[in-house]
Design an enzyme around this catalytic site. Structure first.
Site, PDB file in Angstrom:
ATOM      1  CG  HIS A 264      -1.925   1.087   1.265  1.00  0.00           C
ATOM      2  ND1 HIS A 264      -3.215   0.937   0.813  1.00  0.00           N
ATOM      3  CD2 HIS A 264      -1.831   2.375   1.699  1.00  0.00           C
ATOM      4  CE1 HIS A 264      -3.875   2.073   0.968  1.00  0.00           C
ATOM      5  NE2 HIS A 264      -3.051   2.968   1.513  1.00  0.00           N
ATOM      6  CD  GLU A 265       1.480   3.612   3.603  1.00  0.00           C
ATOM      7  OE1 GLU A 265       1.774   4.722   3.100  1.00  0.00           O
ATOM      8  OE2 GLU A 265       0.365   3.368   4.105  1.00  0.00           O
ATOM      9  CG  HIS A 268       0.435   6.268  -0.576  1.00  0.00           C
ATOM     10  ND1 HIS A 268      -0.543   7.088  -1.088  1.00  0.00           N
ATOM     11  CD2 HIS A 268      -0.162   5.593   0.454  1.00  0.00           C
ATOM     12  CE1 HIS A 268      -1.662   6.928  -0.419  1.00  0.00           C
ATOM     13  NE2 HIS A 268      -1.462   6.017   0.532  1.00  0.00           N
ATOM     14  CD  GLU A 294      -5.019   6.875   0.577  1.00  0.00           C
ATOM     15  OE1 GLU A 294      -4.840   5.651   0.414  1.00  0.00           O
ATOM     16  OE2 GLU A 294      -4.436   7.524   1.464  1.00  0.00           O
TER      17      GLU A 294
END
Length: 497
Positions: A264-265, A268, A294
């Site tokens: 997820h990160e 980003h 996001e």
């Protein structure tokens, strides 16, 4: 002789450098800063924000901006977009007095520290007084910003995180999702109950989990000469493309959640790294709001990471790094574990199908807070009731309820909707990706991520803030935001498959 526009760019370079220092201080506050240092950190952040605002609101900046707008027709498209973004930042800074900004910095810095303690002790009453100060400061900011932008206070908060978005639009999307998702979730749970995955019983050290995360990040192309991976209570990404820090939360008894947090990160981070470097010091070179941001995180975690192809790529590395083997660790079981639908109390642990329900709960509570119909001290009771309404379950502790997120102590009101909107954006991107690159999932299975990130760069990264979120989505996929595309994606993956 330099033009007004060129001199305006020079002033915003100073703002970007100051903000990059703010990013580092925020990362340090979450990862390394001693608890007793929160007071001086609040002063440091407030001073940096004051300096940025002073540059933005100086008479010189105002004159240069007016002159640049007068001659805007003569500028190329990127410069035109940069003037537009500068004006947006100027309007925002002008609307919020220094006293409000400083008050908010002090309140949030202290609230973050208290939140960590309150979460560990399951004690919302410990946080409530400090959170009340944060909410009061945000209400004042929202009121002032709303008056300046001629919109409601809550829409003003949305504007900060997702420019151009309104609560009316979000409510329409969430009503559509709220009607369809509960039935879809029940159908998915019923289908999966016939073939439950084998549980993982081994405990894996945090050090090995972090090592695995770094291996996969490196294969994906994460540049460790300009970034790093650490651990924090709440996963986050902080920094700029020149110096980017990401964190995940690792638990010895839940190894897959740490890996999903890393993905997820990393989503980003790869977006930040892909932003146009030639515009690094300018607003137009930044991201276009948190819905886009996001979408990139959820795209990599959900659409790529929680697939059979990704698990076929990752399973051998997991086995070797963790020193494990057996049926529970084969790729098919790992896939079934990461796509298991259940009614979790924790948003960060939520599966793809139930995730948006967590967001809707928070969005509705935020609206009640800022409408004045909900008091901070009543949040635990309201949270539990709302969760029971949508999921049929309620938290047994505040730590597993209204204390689980750091967003509100950090004053990130209006942020939560971007998670759900980003998921819709990501689903539309994924549909387009598979149509335009039919072999992409085979590439993922074989560990070739370059085609994926090249495609994302073409469609999303390289545009920075030049296009609005709506323009970017329509250009990338050919369609406006479409919740039905997201619902069809979930139906196909979790019910019809």
């Amino acid at each position: 002789m330099r033009t007004a526009y060129q001199r305006l760019e020079e002033r915003f370079k100073r703002v970007q450098v100051l903000r990059s220092i703010t990013h580092l201080l925020r990362w340090d506050a979450e990862v390394l800063m001693p608890l007793g240092s929160s007071g001086i950190r609040a002063e440091q952040l407030a001073l940096l924000d004051t300096e940025c605002t002073a540059i933005l609101l100086s008479k010189r900046t105002s004159v240069l901006l007016d002159r640049a707008e007068t001659s805007i027709d003569s500028l190329p498209d990127w410069q035109k977009a940069n003037v537009r973004e500068i004006r947006r930042h100027w309007n925002y800074a002008r609307a919020i007095p220094k006293r409000v900004t400083n008050s908010l910095h002090r309140a949030t810095t202290k609230a973050e520290v208290v939140w960590r303690q309150a979460s560990e002790e399951n004690n919302f009453k410990l946080l409530a007084p400090q959170l009340e100060k944060v909410v009061d400061a945000v209400r004042e900011k929202a009121r002032l910003l709303g008056a300046s932008l001629e919109c409601s206070p809550y829409d003003a908060l949305l504007e900060e995180h997702d420019p151009g978005r309104t609560s009316a639009e979000i409510d329409a999307v969430f009503q559509r999702l709220g009607k369809r998702l509960p039935g879809l979730i029940e159908n998915a749970i019923e289908k999966q109950s016939a073939h439950p995955p084998k549980p993982i019983t081994e405990k894996i050290s945090k050090a090995r989990q972090k090592e695995l995360g770094k291996q996969i990040m490196k294969i994906m192309g994460f540049p460790f000469d300009k970034g790093r991976l650490d651990e924090s209570l709440h996963p986050f990404t902080e920094g700029t493309s020149k110096d980017l820090r990401i964190t995940s939360l690792f638990a010895e008894h839940d190894v897959l959640s740490g890996l999903m947090g890393v993905l997820h990160e990393t989503g980003h981070a790869m977006y930040d790294f892909g932003l146009p470097s030639e515009w690094f010091f300018q607003p137009v070179g930044r991201d276009q709001g948190m819905t886009v941001h996001e979408s990139q995180a959820l795209f990599l975690e959900m659409m790529i990471g929680r697939t059979r192809e990704f698990m076929r790529f990752a399973a051998p590395k997991i086995g070797k790094t963790f020193g494990v083997s057996g049926p529970a660790w084969d790729s098919e079981n790992l896939y079934r574990l990461t796509t298991r639908v259940n009614k979790s109390l924790i948003r960060m642990d939520a599966d793809e199908a139930t995730y948006t329900i967590h967001v809707i709960v928070r969005h509705e509570l935020e609206k009640d807070l800022f409408a004045g119909s909900l008091r901070v001290k009543d949040l635990p009771e309201a949270w539990n009731a709302k969760f029971k309404q949508y999921m049929g379950i309620a938290p047994d502790t505040d730590t597993r309820g209204c204390l689980q997120d750091s967003h509100w102590p950090q004053a990130y009101f209006g942020y939560f909707p971007t998670y759900a909107l980003g998921a819709i954006f990501a689903a539309q991107l994924f549909e387009t990706l598979k149509r335009e690159l039919p072999s992409i999932m085979q590439d993922i299975q074989e560990g070739r991520f370059a085609p994926l990130f090249a495609w994302l760069n073409e469609k999303v990264y390289q545009h920075g803030a030049r296009l609005s979120t709506g323009e970017l989505l329509r250009q990338a996929t050919g369609s406006p935001l479409n919740p039905d595309c997201y619902l069809e994606y979930l139906q196909g993956k979790y019910v019809d498959e």
